[in-house]
Design an enzyme around this catalytic site. Sequence first.
Site, PDB file in Angstrom:
ATOM      1  N   SER A   1      50.491  51.858  40.649  1.00  0.00           N
ATOM      2  CA  SER A   1      49.103  51.913  40.189  1.00  0.00           C
ATOM      3  C   SER A   1      48.775  53.286  39.609  1.00  0.00           C
ATOM      4  O   SER A   1      49.242  54.309  40.123  1.00  0.00           O
ATOM      5  CB  SER A   1      48.153  51.624  41.351  1.00  0.00           C
ATOM      6  OG  SER A   1      46.813  51.885  40.994  1.00  0.00           O
TER       7      SER A   1
ATOM      8  N   TYR B   1      44.153  52.929  49.253  1.00  0.00           N
ATOM      9  CA  TYR B   1      44.941  52.035  48.396  1.00  0.00           C
ATOM     10  C   TYR B   1      45.887  52.860  47.532  1.00  0.00           C
ATOM     11  O   TYR B   1      47.098  52.589  47.463  1.00  0.00           O
ATOM     12  CB  TYR B   1      44.030  51.178  47.509  1.00  0.00           C
ATOM     13  CG  TYR B   1      44.764  50.556  46.347  1.00  0.00           C
ATOM     14  CD1 TYR B   1      45.641  49.493  46.546  1.00  0.00           C
ATOM     15  CD2 TYR B   1      44.589  51.046  45.052  1.00  0.00           C
ATOM     16  CE1 TYR B   1      46.337  48.936  45.480  1.00  0.00           C
ATOM     17  CE2 TYR B   1      45.279  50.491  43.984  1.00  0.00           C
ATOM     18  CZ  TYR B   1      46.153  49.444  44.195  1.00  0.00           C
ATOM     19  OH  TYR B   1      46.851  48.902  43.142  1.00  0.00           O
TER      20      TYR B   1
ATOM     21  N   LYS C   1      39.092  37.885  42.026  1.00  0.00           N
ATOM     22  CA  LYS C   1      39.028  39.254  42.533  1.00  0.00           C
ATOM     23  C   LYS C   1      37.609  39.696  42.861  1.00  0.00           C
ATOM     24  O   LYS C   1      37.407  40.751  43.460  1.00  0.00           O
ATOM     25  CB  LYS C   1      39.661  40.222  41.509  1.00  0.00           C
ATOM     26  CG  LYS C   1      41.161  40.028  41.370  1.00  0.00           C
ATOM     27  CD  LYS C   1      41.733  40.823  40.188  1.00  0.00           C
ATOM     28  CE  LYS C   1      41.672  42.310  40.397  1.00  0.00           C
ATOM     29  NZ  LYS C   1      42.629  42.776  41.412  1.00  0.00           N
TER      30      LYS C   1
END
Length: 312
Positions: free
Chosen positions: A116, A139, A176
């Site tokens: 990411s 995250y 999402k």
Amino acid sequence: MIVVTGAAGFIGSNIVRMLNQQGRTDIIAVDDLSDGHKMFNLADLQIADYFDKDDFLEMVKSNQHFTDVEVMFHQGACSATTEWDGKYMMKNNYEYSKDLLAFCQNHRIPFIYASSASVYGGSEQFHESLEVEKPLNVYAYSKFQFDQYVRRIETPTAQIVGLRYFNVFGPFEQHKGSMASVAFHFNNQILDKGVCNLFEGDEEYGHGEQLRDFVYVEDVAKVNLWFWKNQAVSGIYNCGTGKARSFNDVANAVISYHGKGEINYIPFPEHLKGAYQNYTQADLGNLRKAGHTEEFTSLESAVAAYLAKLNA
């Protein structure tokens, strides 16, 4: 066989779809369907089998070898940047990934996984180097730590590729919810009240002028498949367009598609202060050196293609 984890998710389902388009249906889909609505992302696709992510992990840990696995696309993760349960995040994103990687290394299976761009966090440089990686939430930290784990493998037995996704948007992200792209939310806002709500700016950025590298999900799927076809290449690579665009640009593209609407600016949320990237732009130098030369879809073309599917 091809294994896709997170197969019912946003990017995973797009990879399965692209594999189907190439004639591949011998796909093992792995996911968590506790949210049964995600099944719609797989409902019109062809797969050979489905496993719950926990059951699949037990098979992997017991060293069950699936016959002739050609590649594993590991897309499954908790991707909520607002989730602060670090114990859960590290078990789900970090430990799970280590177990799958060990399985693939033991059986010489190419392993292409989702990293990411959030690992860059507070940085304003976006090249794949430790000195510019500054995660701002747990995250991002889980993705950052797995990248470091991969970097410490000196003699891999098979291809390992980490793809640092920037701001991905496109079809099959509706499940999402709040974590779906701004293009998705702007579309709904225009249909609902004719107004796109954007964050106000600060002393550095004007209203709606925060910049992100918005990349179309079909391009992301293509990059995954390109690495699979080029197994001599391993490493961690940025996956974005290489062009930063403003939230105003996305809103205007949505308004242009609908032929109506306006922009409204709202106060910046307190809970995001200090944990929000105002600017991202993928440095594609290493991706290009690896041999990937295909251009990415422009923001305007991608938004138009996406909304045509979303509003069909």
